[in-house]
Design a protein around this motif. Structure first.
Motif, PDB file in Angstrom:
ATOM      1  N   GLN A  51       0.803  -1.224   0.000  1.00  0.00           N
ATOM      2  CA  GLN A  51       0.000   0.000   0.000  1.00  0.00           C
ATOM      3  C   GLN A  51       0.836   1.274   0.000  1.00  0.00           C
ATOM      4  O   GLN A  51       0.328   2.341  -0.298  1.00  0.00           O
ATOM      5  N   MET A  52       2.108   1.163   0.383  1.00  0.00           N
ATOM      6  CA  MET A  52       2.916   2.364   0.573  1.00  0.00           C
ATOM      7  C   MET A  52       3.283   3.001  -0.768  1.00  0.00           C
ATOM      8  O   MET A  52       3.564   2.304  -1.733  1.00  0.00           O
ATOM      9  N   SER A  53       3.275   4.330  -0.778  1.00  0.00           N
ATOM     10  CA  SER A  53       3.648   5.094  -1.966  1.00  0.00           C
ATOM     11  C   SER A  53       4.772   6.040  -1.580  1.00  0.00           C
ATOM     12  O   SER A  53       5.081   6.198  -0.397  1.00  0.00           O
ATOM     13  N   ALA A  54       5.365   6.700  -2.584  1.00  0.00           N
ATOM     14  CA  ALA A  54       6.265   7.807  -2.262  1.00  0.00           C
ATOM     15  C   ALA A  54       5.427   9.025  -1.885  1.00  0.00           C
ATOM     16  O   ALA A  54       5.794   9.817  -1.035  1.00  0.00           O
ATOM     17  N   LEU A  55       4.255   9.119  -2.541  1.00  0.00           N
ATOM     18  CA  LEU A  55       3.307  10.194  -2.237  1.00  0.00           C
ATOM     19  C   LEU A  55       1.915   9.662  -2.548  1.00  0.00           C
ATOM     20  O   LEU A  55       1.725   9.028  -3.580  1.00  0.00           O
ATOM     21  N   ALA A  56       0.960   9.898  -1.667  1.00  0.00           N
ATOM     22  CA  ALA A  56      -0.411   9.434  -1.906  1.00  0.00           C
ATOM     23  C   ALA A  56      -1.378  10.509  -1.417  1.00  0.00           C
ATOM     24  O   ALA A  56      -1.499  10.739  -0.213  1.00  0.00           O
ATOM     25  N   LEU A  57      -2.029  11.183  -2.354  1.00  0.00           N
ATOM     26  CA  LEU A  57      -2.938  12.274  -2.016  1.00  0.00           C
ATOM     27  C   LEU A  57      -4.356  11.835  -2.369  1.00  0.00           C
ATOM     28  O   LEU A  57      -4.596  11.328  -3.457  1.00  0.00           O
ATOM     29  N   GLU A  58      -5.262  12.049  -1.417  1.00  0.00           N
ATOM     30  CA  GLU A  58      -6.592  11.434  -1.548  1.00  0.00           C
ATOM     31  C   GLU A  58      -7.709  12.416  -1.841  1.00  0.00           C
ATOM     32  O   GLU A  58      -8.879  12.038  -1.784  1.00  0.00           O
ATOM     33  N   SER A  59      -7.384  13.661  -2.073  1.00  0.00           N
ATOM     34  CA  SER A  59      -8.432  14.643  -2.373  1.00  0.00           C
ATOM     35  C   SER A  59      -7.790  15.830  -3.070  1.00  0.00           C
ATOM     36  O   SER A  59      -6.577  16.039  -2.980  1.00  0.00           O
ATOM     37  N   MET A  62      -5.907  17.871  -0.682  1.00  0.00           N
ATOM     38  CA  MET A  62      -4.539  17.428  -0.407  1.00  0.00           C
ATOM     39  C   MET A  62      -3.594  17.869  -1.529  1.00  0.00           C
ATOM     40  O   MET A  62      -2.448  18.224  -1.277  1.00  0.00           O
TER      41      MET A  62
ATOM     42  N   LEU B 193       4.495  -2.185   5.249  1.00  0.00           N
ATOM     43  CA  LEU B 193       3.554  -1.481   4.383  1.00  0.00           C
ATOM     44  C   LEU B 193       4.143  -1.183   3.012  1.00  0.00           C
ATOM     45  O   LEU B 193       3.418  -0.884   2.069  1.00  0.00           O
ATOM     46  N   ASN B 196      10.562   2.598   0.323  1.00  0.00           N
ATOM     47  CA  ASN B 196      10.988   3.719  -0.504  1.00  0.00           C
ATOM     48  C   ASN B 196      12.503   3.697  -0.524  1.00  0.00           C
ATOM     49  O   ASN B 196      13.130   3.448   0.511  1.00  0.00           O
ATOM     50  N   ASP B 276      -6.679  19.878   3.792  1.00  0.00           N
ATOM     51  CA  ASP B 276      -7.152  18.552   4.203  1.00  0.00           C
ATOM     52  C   ASP B 276      -6.391  18.128   5.463  1.00  0.00           C
ATOM     53  O   ASP B 276      -5.208  17.768   5.408  1.00  0.00           O
ATOM     54  N   PHE B 279      -3.913  14.686   6.853  1.00  0.00           N
ATOM     55  CA  PHE B 279      -2.465  14.456   6.931  1.00  0.00           C
ATOM     56  C   PHE B 279      -2.015  14.323   8.382  1.00  0.00           C
ATOM     57  O   PHE B 279      -1.068  13.625   8.688  1.00  0.00           O
ATOM     58  N   LEU B 345      -0.391   5.246   6.595  1.00  0.00           N
ATOM     59  CA  LEU B 345      -0.126   5.511   5.174  1.00  0.00           C
ATOM     60  C   LEU B 345      -0.191   7.012   4.882  1.00  0.00           C
ATOM     61  O   LEU B 345       0.662   7.556   4.194  1.00  0.00           O
ATOM     62  N   ASN B 349       3.166  10.523   4.081  1.00  0.00           N
ATOM     63  CA  ASN B 349       3.374  11.617   3.121  1.00  0.00           C
ATOM     64  C   ASN B 349       4.341  12.680   3.646  1.00  0.00           C
ATOM     65  O   ASN B 349       4.815  13.513   2.894  1.00  0.00           O
TER      66      ASN B 349
END
Lengths: 156, 414
Positions: A51-59, A62, B193, B196, B276, B279, B345, B349
């Protein structure tokens, strides 16, 4: 697939690239629907279903916070980007959402240095239509080279 | 130091103690070689993997100790072995995948095969063919296995060492560091999870310095200053082991906003508000036991991070004197609720190669390395909180950095 839709998707992709490469970052969130997902994730994580990303923006909110971050708060040496995006493959359209993919190469140019290959991969997109304009409901940037050359600040 | 003077290339550490570090420590090939020998191959434990990454028989993970590639593997009797990723025959680094599952390891060059403990099993044509060739009669397979490392597994975290006289792991950490280590790794099941990986253009010691430098977070990182996550007016503790090589920076967040800790601080943004708030949807966890962040530097190979709900193991792999790889293994726990998993998660960020906070650090390290290269004889100044080395309860101190270089100087004999 209807040619109008095909051209409209291509326009969306080229407009996105022009916006980002021209550093009009304030306009970047407008390419997304209010509820959306924007991820930059390594192929390593993506293929393993992690599930991990370098960046994950949900809206979109964000994304706006990210724009403020890249312009105001994140310290980084300046750089420019140049995206080269392949012709999108439209995979299907269900319930008003279009699924499409395209390969991309992003070149990075820093001051006092030659342009270099920064990030390569593919976009995996879901596109919706909002007030007559196509927008990304989901844009997942899956990058091949899992080793990031130091940092990613601006949108891919 | 403010006067102009000619540049010289004498490698001298002019001052005694560890409050001034000459820049050639961060650029020099010979120093780098000695670090590989005395530090990464010395009597120290290096982080290599988590048991959660190799749960089943034959599961392996490729890892690194300094520049040397190793394989961490679970064998048939359940024990965990760490062997060097280098064929005993002609030296091929035979394992080229991050992880997988094997019954044995086979070098592709001449098909020499090893069991999961690293013992040499098969040598094709060992006795020759048609009565010709083959190994000499005194060749013994048991003398030609893979290099087997010492292994310490502590609450799901695997460390290894090439050195024959490495102390017990608990002794290596010492009681204070063990306490902070076990605050995160208390034996509960870990959940990976994702990863990187980034290459940072700076000497590997700079990342340990960065995470022993409790002064910078409240100055460099807008998010930490604005939201009170880490800044000068936090309740804090900065502590070391008896040898001063390891450290833990401990802090308790406050409400943030304007105050003594933001006065005149350029990175503070009075009008910044998140569009938002998710975060920073932080939920306090019982195991924190007070502090909202503990950053532990375990010399020389790893940083353990808990900052609000984000938990990560950050492995440090030197890549020549002027680069290192920084590998983040982001963690949760097997019993996390779906909401907590989501929180971890989201808060990630802030960290990693694209993180709202961590980008500041990896970019700054690039600037520091560049600046140092301009004049190798010049020195960094490390005197906040005095020139002494002692645990402290203020963030306005560089004592942890002095601690590491006191130990470094002793080991390196420079």
């Amino acid at each position: 697939m209807d040619a109008t839709i095909r051209f409209a998707v291509q326009d969306l992709y080229t407009d996105y690239v022009r916006c980002v490469d021209d550093t009009r970052y304030e306009e970047w969130p407008d390419f997304f629907t209010d509820e959306c997902m924007y991820r930059i994730v390594s192929r390593e994580n993506f293929d393993a279903g992690m599930q991990m990303s370098a960046l994950a923006l949900e809206s979109k909110a964000m994304l706006k916070d990210r724009v403020y971050g890249m312009n105001e708060t994140i310290y980084h040496a300046p750089y420019l980007q140049r995206h080269v995006v392949g012709i999108p493959k439209i995979l299907g359209a269900e319930n008003g959402a279009i699924r499409a993919q395209a390969n991309y190469v992003v070149l990075r140019t820093k001051l006092d240095a030659f342009s270099e290959v920064f990030n390569t991969g593919r976009y995996i997109d879901t596109i919706a239509t909002e007030n007559g304009r196509m927008k990304f409901k989901e844009r997942i940037c899956v990058f091949d080279g899992e080793l990031v050359p130091n940092s990613i600040v601006y949108p891919i | 130091m403010s006067e102009t003077r000619p540049i010289s290339f004498l490698r001298r550490w002019r001052e005694p103690g560890s409050s001034r570090m000459p820049f050639w420590l961060y650029t020099d090939e010979e120093i780098y070689r000695r670090e590989q020998e005395r530090i990464f191959n010395g009597p120290h434990w290096s982080y290599v993997a988590l048991t959660a990454e190799i749960p089943g028989t034959g599961d392996y993970k490729r890892s690194w100790i300094g520049e040397r590639s190793v394989i961490v593997v679970r064998d048939e009797d359940g024990s965990i072995n760490v062997v060097e990723n280098r064929c005993a025959h002609r030296g091929a680094q035979f394992c080229q995948t991050h992880s997988g599952n094997r019954k044995d390891f086979v070098c592709p060059y001449h098909q020499w095969s090893y069991d999961l403990k690293g013992n040499l099993q098969g040598v094709p044509f060992l006795r020759g063919i048609k009565g010709k060739g083959g190994m000499p009669p005194d060749f013994k397979r048991e003398n030609h296995g893979l290099t087997k490392l010492h292994v310490a597994v502590h609450n799901g975290v695997i460390f290894a060492s090439f050195h024959p006289e490495v102390p017990d792991f608990e002794e290596f950490l010492g009681p204070t560091m063990l306490k902070y280590f076990e605050r995160v790794f208390n034996g509960r099941e870990l959940k990976v999870l994702g990863y990187n990986r980034q290459r940072v253009p700076g000497n590997w010691k700079l990342i340990h310095e960065n995470l022993k430098d409790c002064y910078h977070p409240g100055l460099l990182h807008t998010w930490f200053v604005n939201y009170g996550l880490w800044r000068a007016d936090n309740e804090s503790a900065n502590v070391m082991d008896a040898e001063h090589r390891h450290s833990a920076m401990v802090t308790k967040r406050n409400q943030g906003g304007k105050g003594e800790a933001t006065s005149g601080i350029g990175s503070y943004r009075e009008n910044m508000e998140l569009n938002d708030g998710r975060f920073l949807d932080v939920e306090e966890e019982a195991w924190w036991d007070g502090p909202t962040a503990v950053i532990q530097s375990i010399f020389p190979s790893v940083i353990m991070q808990q900052q609000i709900n984000s938990v990560a193991v950050r492995q440090v792999i030197p890549r020549g004197p002027r680069n290192f790889d920084y590998i983040w293994t982001h963690l949760g726990f097997a019993d996390d609720s779906a909401e907590m998993n989501q929180r971890r998660l989201r808060q990630a960020n802030l960290f990693g190669p694209a993180g709202f906070v961590s980008v500041d650090d990896s970019e700054i390290i690039g600037l520091v390395e560049e600046g140092m290269t301009q004049n190798l004889e010049a020195e960094s100044l490390c005197e906040l909180g005095g020139r002494e080395i002692a645990d402290t309860d203020t963030h306005i101190s560089e004592t942890l950095i002095r601690g590491m270089y006191e130990y470094y100087r002793k080991v390196m004999e420079i």
